[in-house]
Scaffold this motif. Structure first.
Motif, short mmCIF file in Angstrom:
data_model
loop_
_atom_site.label_atom_id
_atom_site.label_comp_id
_atom_site.label_asym_id
_atom_site.label_seq_id
_atom_site.Cartn_x
_atom_site.Cartn_y
_atom_site.Cartn_z
N GLY A 1 0.79 -1.14 0.07
CA GLY A 1 0.09 0.00 0.01
C GLY A 1 0.83 1.20 0.06
O GLY A 1 2.13 1.23 0.30
N LEU A 2 0.16 2.46 -0.26
CA LEU A 2 0.93 3.72 -0.44
C LEU A 2 2.12 3.62 -1.20
O LEU A 2 3.08 4.34 -0.93
CB LEU A 2 1.11 4.27 1.11
CG LEU A 2 0.14 4.35 1.97
CD1 LEU A 2 0.49 4.69 3.37
CD2 LEU A 2 -0.74 5.27 1.44
N HIS B 275 -6.19 -0.86 7.07
CA HIS B 275 -6.81 0.52 6.82
C HIS B 275 -7.67 0.56 5.74
O HIS B 275 -8.87 1.33 5.85
CB HIS B 275 -5.62 1.37 6.67
CG HIS B 275 -4.63 1.48 8.05
ND1 HIS B 275 -3.51 2.04 7.82
CD2 HIS B 275 -5.02 1.06 9.12
CE1 HIS B 275 -2.86 2.08 9.00
NE2 HIS B 275 -3.92 1.44 10.08
N GLU B 276 -7.21 0.16 4.68
CA GLU B 276 -8.12 0.09 3.30
C GLU B 276 -9.42 -0.63 3.75
O GLU B 276 -10.45 0.00 3.11
CB GLU B 276 -7.51 -0.60 2.29
CG GLU B 276 -6.15 0.05 1.63
CD GLU B 276 -6.27 1.38 1.32
OE1 GLU B 276 -7.35 1.61 0.65
OE2 GLU B 276 -5.21 2.18 1.36
N GLY C 115 -0.91 9.08 0.12
CA GLY C 115 -2.20 8.43 0.98
C GLY C 115 -3.02 9.19 1.77
O GLY C 115 -4.35 9.00 1.59
N GLU D 296 -1.51 -4.18 8.26
CA GLU D 296 -2.10 -3.16 8.89
C GLU D 296 -2.49 -2.38 7.82
O GLU D 296 -3.73 -1.74 7.97
CB GLU D 296 -0.81 -2.59 9.73
CG GLU D 296 -1.38 -1.18 10.32
CD GLU D 296 -0.43 -0.56 11.36
OE1 GLU D 296 -0.85 0.61 11.94
OE2 GLU D 296 0.77 -1.09 11.60
N LEU D 297 -1.73 -1.89 6.83
CA LEU D 297 -2.07 -0.99 5.90
C LEU D 297 -3.49 -1.62 4.96
O LEU D 297 -4.39 -0.77 4.38
CB LEU D 297 -1.03 -0.87 4.49
CG LEU D 297 0.00 -0.08 5.07
CD1 LEU D 297 1.25 0.10 3.79
CD2 LEU D 297 -0.37 1.39 5.46
N PHE E 159 -4.99 6.12 11.86
CA PHE E 159 -4.48 6.40 10.64
C PHE E 159 -5.13 7.30 9.67
O PHE E 159 -4.61 7.60 8.82
CB PHE E 159 -4.23 4.89 9.96
CG PHE E 159 -5.65 4.51 9.08
CD1 PHE E 159 -5.87 4.99 8.16
CD2 PHE E 159 -6.49 3.78 10.00
CE1 PHE E 159 -7.41 4.33 7.46
CE2 PHE E 159 -7.68 3.38 9.52
CZ PHE E 159 -8.19 3.60 8.35
#
Length: 440
Positions: free
Chosen positions: A63-64, A242-243, A286, A238-239, A338
């Motif tokens: 991610g990001l 978040h999504e 992001g 973890e990312l 986040f």
């Protein structure tokens, strides 16, 4: 020339670019094989195996725009251990075995690019007087720094620049992102990491030759890198969590206002293009994407009957209720760590660049960049899709129409963001409605 015609003209060059990179790589490999000393067989086989393993166990989807692979470390170390042809071969073989990539052209480009990274590292190392292989044995600290350390770190920088240039070229032709914008973005995202790669590569070389550990040094270097990979995998999880959280919030909004799902997706895509055009770093891109995706989340706190009414039929008091959705939305995601940076982008999306906006009357650069981008992208969506009023909404609207609409209210938007948005529309086209706009 229209945007579509321009895109077509640019994309026609992509196969020629890919062919040029592959041909250059093959030329470098063949020339180095015939013109330069051959590398030792044992170290070459070990480094090729390390390269293959490092690429196969990479974690590319964190991610990001963050990825983790220690292939670059092996390529830099190969420059001093096995020379130019060896570094070229390690890079080429590492990428040729990629079962997850269905397109052979992509695999060939990746292999050619990595082989050129290895070759450019080795060439830089040799031109700066770097000592290769067994000649390092018995070196003192001063000579080790001047004849190995400095040339190898310079070789690492050369590989970083070649990587950025080759990647920016293919992305520029494929996605119509300006070359220098993409170059800046790649260097911002990976430049610091390459410094770390160079330091670890230098440690690898020192352990192999001056310290006399030979092939055993590979184990000493790989063990902490595998531990780092595990940590990156946890970070990636973890990312992805978040999504999923953001998707859940958008789905909840869609149950109340189905059309808002499509607006959120379009806003996120356009905001990301604009952030890239402004040269923002990956982490900030992001944040902008999260703020744009959730810029209407405050509608969950607005009565449905008001959301369904035409704007012209609302009373001033009702208009103020709807206009307050930005503050409500920022409060709704308070406590979600986040999204903390994205909150300011949501809260201040209705500020004006001249300072006469709401809720806090911020002006100019005091308005968070995420809020300035969201303000422009949401206005563009209103122009193109006419608030989703009818199936033909946005038909016949051009980029010039959008530019005129954004300039019709001087003082409302950040001129730099407007310029980046118009450039993004010229490259990517106008945002269109997605089939899945309704909540499922």
């Amino acid at each position: 020339m229209t945007t579509t015609a321009m895109a077509s003209a640019q994309s026609r060059w992509l196969p020629y670019y890919l062919a040029l990179v592959v041909t250059t790589s093959l030329t470098v490999g063949v020339s180095s094989w015939f013109l330069l000393p051959r590398p030792s067989f044992g170290p070459l086989v070990l480094l090729c195996i390390m390269g293959l393993v490092s690429y196969q166990i990479r974690e590319p989807e964190l991610g990001l725009r963050i990825s983790f692979s220690f292939l670059s470390i092996i390529l830099v170390a190969s420059a001093a251990i096995v020379g130019m042809f060896g570094a070229w071969l390690v890079g080429a073989l590492s990428m040729l075995v990629d079962r997850e990539q269905p397109r052979r052209s992509v695999t060939m480009f990746n292999a050619a690019m990595c082989s050129l990274l290895g070759a450019s590292s080795a060439l830089t190392y040799a031109l700066l007087g770097g000592v290769e292989g067994d000649a390092m044995v018995g070196m003192g600290p001063v000579r080790l720094a001047s004849d190995v350390g400095w040339p190898l770190l310079a070789a690492d920088i050369a590989a970083c620049l070649v990587n950025a240039a080759l990647l920016s070229g293919v992305i520029s032709l494929d996605k119509r992102v300006p070359f220098w914008v993409q170059m800046r973005q790649v260097l911002t995202g990976s430049g610091v990491a390459y410094v770390g790669y160079g330091v670890i590569g230098l440690l690898f070389v020192i352990l192999w030759f001056p310290a006399g550990l030979g092939a055993f040094s590979a184990l000493l270097v790989l063990a902490p890198l595998l531990a780092a990979r595990w940590a990156f995998i946890q970070f990636g999880e973890e990312l992805r969590s978040h999504e999923r959280t953001v998707d859940t919030l958008v789905t909840a909004l869609g149950t109340k206002e189905p059309a808002a799902v499509g607006r959120s997706r379009r806003a996120a895509a356009l905001a990301e293009w604009v952030a890239e055009g402004l040269g923002l770093p990956p982490g900030q891109i992001g944040t902008v994407r999260y703020a744009a995706t959730l810029h209407e989340i405050g509608h969950l706190g607005v009565a449905t009957r008001l959301l369904r009414r035409a704007p012209s039929s609302l009373s001033p008091a009702e208009r103020r209720v709807i206009d307050g959705h930005s503050v409500v939305g920022a409060r709704m995601i308070e406590g979600i760590d986040f999204l903390e940076d994205a909150r300011s982008g949501i809260r201040h999306q209705h500020e004006r660049f001249d300072g006469s906006g709401r809720p806090d009357g911020r002006a100019g650069q005091d308005i968070p960049i995420a809020a300035r981008i969201v303000a422009v992208t949401s206005a563009i969506d209103e122009v193109v899709h006419a608030s989703d009023a009818g199936a033909g909404a946005g038909a016949g609207v051009t980029v010039a129409d959008v530019a005129r609409a954004l300039s019709a209210d001087p003082g409302r938007f950040d001129p730099d963001v407007v310029a980046a948005a118009i450039a993004a529309l010229d490259r990517h086209g106008l945002p269109t409605s997605a089939p899945a706009e309704a909540a499922t």
